[in-house]
Every structure is written in C-alpha cells, then in structure tokens.
Design a protein around this motif. Structure first.
Motif, PDB file in Angstrom:
ATOM      1  N   LYS A 203     -25.112 -12.562   8.183  1.00 51.84           N
ATOM      2  CA  LYS A 203     -25.002 -13.566   8.000  1.00 51.84           C
ATOM      3  C   LYS A 203     -23.130 -13.171   8.178  1.00 51.84           C
ATOM      4  O   LYS A 203     -22.645 -12.301   7.263  1.00 51.84           O
ATOM      5  N   LYS A 204     -22.461 -13.636   9.610  1.00 52.12           N
ATOM      6  CA  LYS A 204     -20.817 -13.120   9.173  1.00 52.12           C
ATOM      7  C   LYS A 204     -20.502 -14.856  10.139  1.00 52.12           C
ATOM      8  O   LYS A 204     -21.114 -15.084  10.643  1.00 52.12           O
ATOM      9  N   THR A 205     -18.599 -14.927   9.704  1.00 48.90           N
ATOM     10  CA  THR A 205     -18.091 -16.043  10.517  1.00 48.90           C
ATOM     11  C   THR A 205     -17.262 -15.236  10.445  1.00 48.90           C
ATOM     12  O   THR A 205     -16.710 -14.658   9.720  1.00 48.90           O
ATOM     13  N   PRO A 206     -16.049 -15.742  11.528  1.00 53.29           N
ATOM     14  CA  PRO A 206     -14.923 -15.313  12.270  1.00 53.29           C
ATOM     15  C   PRO A 206     -14.149 -15.860  10.849  1.00 53.29           C
ATOM     16  O   PRO A 206     -14.011 -15.968   9.780  1.00 53.29           O
ATOM     17  N   THR A 207     -12.997 -15.291  10.333  1.00 51.28           N
ATOM     18  CA  THR A 207     -11.741 -15.915  10.049  1.00 51.28           C
ATOM     19  C   THR A 207     -10.730 -14.478   9.799  1.00 51.28           C
ATOM     20  O   THR A 207     -10.485 -14.046  10.968  1.00 51.28           O
ATOM     21  N   THR A 208      -9.104 -14.621   9.391  1.00 52.46           N
ATOM     22  CA  THR A 208      -8.037 -14.413   9.601  1.00 52.46           C
ATOM     23  C   THR A 208      -8.036 -12.845   8.961  1.00 52.46           C
ATOM     24  O   THR A 208      -7.851 -13.233   7.818  1.00 52.46           O
ATOM     25  N   THR A 209      -7.905 -12.028   9.913  1.00 49.58           N
ATOM     26  CA  THR A 209      -7.223 -10.549   9.017  1.00 49.58           C
ATOM     27  C   THR A 209      -6.058 -10.289   9.645  1.00 49.58           C
ATOM     28  O   THR A 209      -5.189 -10.099  11.011  1.00 49.58           O
ATOM     29  N   LEU A 210      -4.688  -9.863   8.907  1.00 46.48           N
ATOM     30  CA  LEU A 210      -3.272  -8.988   9.554  1.00 46.48           C
ATOM     31  C   LEU A 210      -3.847  -7.746   9.177  1.00 46.48           C
ATOM     32  O   LEU A 210      -3.861  -7.307   8.321  1.00 46.48           O
ATOM     33  N   THR A 211      -3.365  -6.775  10.318  1.00 46.28           N
ATOM     34  CA  THR A 211      -3.004  -5.570   9.941  1.00 46.28           C
ATOM     35  C   THR A 211      -1.371  -5.241  10.434  1.00 46.28           C
ATOM     36  O   THR A 211      -0.560  -5.520  11.159  1.00 46.28           O
ATOM     37  N   VAL A 212      -0.892  -4.297   9.378  1.00 41.99           N
ATOM     38  CA  VAL A 212       0.386  -4.179   9.478  1.00 41.99           C
ATOM     39  C   VAL A 212       0.523  -2.565   9.276  1.00 41.99           C
ATOM     40  O   VAL A 212       0.054  -1.743   8.817  1.00 41.99           O
ATOM     41  N   CYS A 213       0.946  -1.659  10.638  1.00 42.69           N
ATOM     42  CA  CYS A 213       0.940  -0.814  11.162  1.00 42.69           C
ATOM     43  C   CYS A 213       1.654   0.409  11.014  1.00 42.69           C
ATOM     44  O   CYS A 213       2.810  -0.393  12.074  1.00 42.69           O
ATOM     45  N   VAL A 214       2.257   1.096  10.171  1.00 44.45           N
ATOM     46  CA  VAL A 214       3.572   1.851  10.668  1.00 44.45           C
ATOM     47  C   VAL A 214       2.966   3.626  10.508  1.00 44.45           C
ATOM     48  O   VAL A 214       2.167   3.576  10.018  1.00 44.45           O
ATOM     49  N   ASP A 215       4.512   3.720  10.977  1.00 46.09           N
ATOM     50  CA  ASP A 215       4.087   5.372  11.758  1.00 46.09           C
ATOM     51  C   ASP A 215       5.584   6.085  10.149  1.00 46.09           C
ATOM     52  O   ASP A 215       6.299   5.359  10.297  1.00 46.09           O
ATOM     53  N   ILE A 216       4.744   7.067   9.521  1.00 40.68           N
ATOM     54  CA  ILE A 216       5.761   7.882   8.828  1.00 40.68           C
ATOM     55  C   ILE A 216       5.629   9.421   9.266  1.00 40.68           C
ATOM     56  O   ILE A 216       4.665   9.114   9.786  1.00 40.68           O
ATOM     57  N   SER A 217       6.521   9.475   8.523  1.00 41.69           N
ATOM     58  CA  SER A 217       6.760  11.526   8.546  1.00 41.69           C
ATOM     59  C   SER A 217       6.901  11.918   6.757  1.00 41.69           C
ATOM     60  O   SER A 217       6.832  13.091   6.787  1.00 41.69           O
ATOM     61  N   CYS A 218       6.961  10.936   6.366  1.00 45.05           N
ATOM     62  CA  CYS A 218       7.395  11.854   4.760  1.00 45.05           C
ATOM     63  C   CYS A 218       6.981  11.068   3.399  1.00 45.05           C
ATOM     64  O   CYS A 218       6.036   9.643   4.145  1.00 45.05           O
ATOM     65  N   ASP A 219       7.046  10.996   3.069  1.00 42.13           N
ATOM     66  CA  ASP A 219       6.729  10.609   1.285  1.00 42.13           C
ATOM     67  C   ASP A 219       7.287   8.749   2.089  1.00 42.13           C
ATOM     68  O   ASP A 219       8.322   8.926   2.386  1.00 42.13           O
ATOM     69  N   THR A 220       6.344   7.941   1.719  1.00 47.04           N
ATOM     70  CA  THR A 220       7.270   6.461   2.023  1.00 47.04           C
ATOM     71  C   THR A 220       6.406   5.195   0.860  1.00 47.04           C
ATOM     72  O   THR A 220       5.333   5.660   0.237  1.00 47.04           O
ATOM     73  N   ALA A 221       7.076   4.467   1.024  1.00 48.05           N
ATOM     74  CA  ALA A 221       7.013   3.070   0.145  1.00 48.05           C
ATOM     75  C   ALA A 221       7.045   2.051   0.714  1.00 48.05           C
ATOM     76  O   ALA A 221       8.007   2.014   1.304  1.00 48.05           O
ATOM     77  N   ILE A 222       5.748   1.245   1.049  1.00 51.06           N
ATOM     78  CA  ILE A 222       5.657  -0.158   1.295  1.00 51.06           C
ATOM     79  C   ILE A 222       5.628  -0.743   0.567  1.00 51.06           C
ATOM     80  O   ILE A 222       4.767  -0.625  -0.022  1.00 51.06           O
ATOM     81  N   THR A 223       6.030  -2.202   0.500  1.00 53.49           N
ATOM     82  CA  THR A 223       6.043  -3.158  -0.148  1.00 53.49           C
ATOM     83  C   THR A 223       5.771  -4.061   0.056  1.00 53.49           C
ATOM     84  O   THR A 223       6.602  -4.570   1.239  1.00 53.49           O
ATOM     85  N   THR A 224       4.955  -4.704  -0.204  1.00 56.42           N
ATOM     86  CA  THR A 224       4.367  -6.199  -0.141  1.00 56.42           C
ATOM     87  C   THR A 224       5.431  -6.751  -1.197  1.00 56.42           C
ATOM     88  O   THR A 224       4.060  -7.175  -2.195  1.00 56.42           O
TER      89      THR A 224
END
Length: 229
Positions: A203-224
């Motif tokens: 069984k599966k039911t629709p729900t909300t998913t958010l994606t946050v995509c970021v292009d990086i090129s070196c050491d990176t910190a992403i904070t939420t």
C-alpha cells in the motif's frame, strides 16, 4: 510539547548481506507534540513492482542526502547490497541544555571524486530549535540533494527560504539554506518516484516531499534550522 528525533547512525540491515536494510544512513524522523512531521516512508513491497522496491529502500526515500543522484549503498537485489555504506557515530552529547549527534558515512567514497557526508543534529532545549548541518567533504563538482519527507497529514507551505508545516495543532518552520539552490515540491510523483508513504504492505499513499538541490565544487556545509511553535 514533546520534541522527538530518531536518527540513524547504525549499520545497514541484518548480517553480512544487510538483508532488509535501507540506504538511509544519517536520516531521521521528527515528531512534535505527538504529531508526525518528518517520516520514514516505509517499505511498500518486496517481490513485485521493482521500480518501487528500489525507490522505497533507496536513499532518496529518506530524510538524508544523495550525491550525483547516487544511493549511499548499491543494490544487489531485493534483499542484498553490492556496496554497503558504513556509518560512524563521532559524537553524542546529552545534557539539560542540548542534545547533539555528529555522525558520518562512507557510502559516497566510492565515487571518482570521493565525498564524505557528515551530519550534525543539535537540539537546543532552551530555544527549542533543531539545527541540521550537512557537511560534504570533496575536491570537485557534485550535485547534492536533500530530501524532506512529510507525513500525509501535514499541510506544507513554502515561501522564499521558509517552509511552514502544520499537523493538527502543531506547527514547525524550516529555514532552508541560503546558498544557491533549487527547491522542488513533489506529491505522488511517478517519474521520478517521490512523494509517497507506505503504511502497510503493498500500500502506498501520496504525501509531500521537498527536495533541495545544490551544486558544490569543494568542501561545503549546508544548514537547515527547524523551529517549533
């Protein structure tokens, strides 16, 4: 007003073949005041619907990060894995002021440019704020995507960098990273499979998913930052 966070920094699945494991290293679920907010989307099925079996056990079905669209661990069949991400708990502190978990995994070190994902979860009990810092250690360019899977009971609104999520009488706000990003909302998507929860077998039911995509090129910190009302 209880805040409950369940985070995964343990091994993949059972035994040598990691049976029943999901590629969910460093993911977490979040409840507030008895209401589900961030969830684990479940299993769905084992032996049919190959596309969905791969999705529900894959990294993109969990509240964690993919790099270059890759799973942390590579599937070797319905219950087996060709490669297995190894998680490490680097720090765990719990006192009257905060709870803090620092953990990492090596699943993306198999890439041509190895990437190490380290996640710090810090719950400040005085300000009632949960900080989620994702640190990517690498040398070249990569596409990093964060996945946020919400309960089907949640009402999700996004404006600029702030996500407001309500379930029952409880509300959280999520402050998204300010670095250049692409935020996409999914609900019951078939291609790619995103925005689903399975509450029972087959069984599966629709729900909300958010994606946050970021292009990086070196050491990176992403904070939420997550705040509770």
């Amino acid at each position: 007003k209880e805040i409950r966070v369940i985070a995964d920094a343990g091994p993949l699945g059972y035994g040598g073949i990691a049976a029943h494991g999901h590629a969910d290293a460093l993911s977490f679920s979040l409840n507030f005041g008895g209401e589900e907010f961030l969830i684990d989307p479940g299993t769905y099925s084992y032996h049919v619907h190959k596309k969905w079996r791969e999705y529900f056990r894959g990294t993109s079905a969990h509240n964690t990060i993919t790099v270059d669209g890759q799973n942390q661990s590579e599937s070797g069949g319905n219950f087996m894995w060709k490669t297995q991400a190894e998680s490490q708990c680097m720090k765990w502190v719990s006192d009257s002021h905060c709870d803090q978990l620092v953990a990492s995994h090596n699943g993306f070190e198999r890439l041509s440019d190895p990437v190490v994902h380290t996640r710090t979860l810090k719950l400040n009990k005085l300000t009632r704020q949960l900080s989620v810092e994702d640190r990517l250690t690498c040398s070249n360019q990569h596409k990093v995507c964060l996945y946020w899977h919400f309960s089907e009971k949640c009402h999700v609104e996004n404006k600029d960098n702030t996500i407001t999520v309500t379930s029952g009488e409880r509300t959280i706000t999520m402050q998204m990273p300010t670095i250049n990003k692409q935020l996409t909302r999914w609900y019951g998507s078939e291609d790619p499979p995103l925005g689903w929860v399975s509450r029972g077998y087959d069984k599966k039911t629709p729900t909300t998913t958010l994606t946050v995509c970021v292009d990086i090129s070196c050491d990176t910190a992403i904070t939420t930052l997550i705040n509770f009302k």
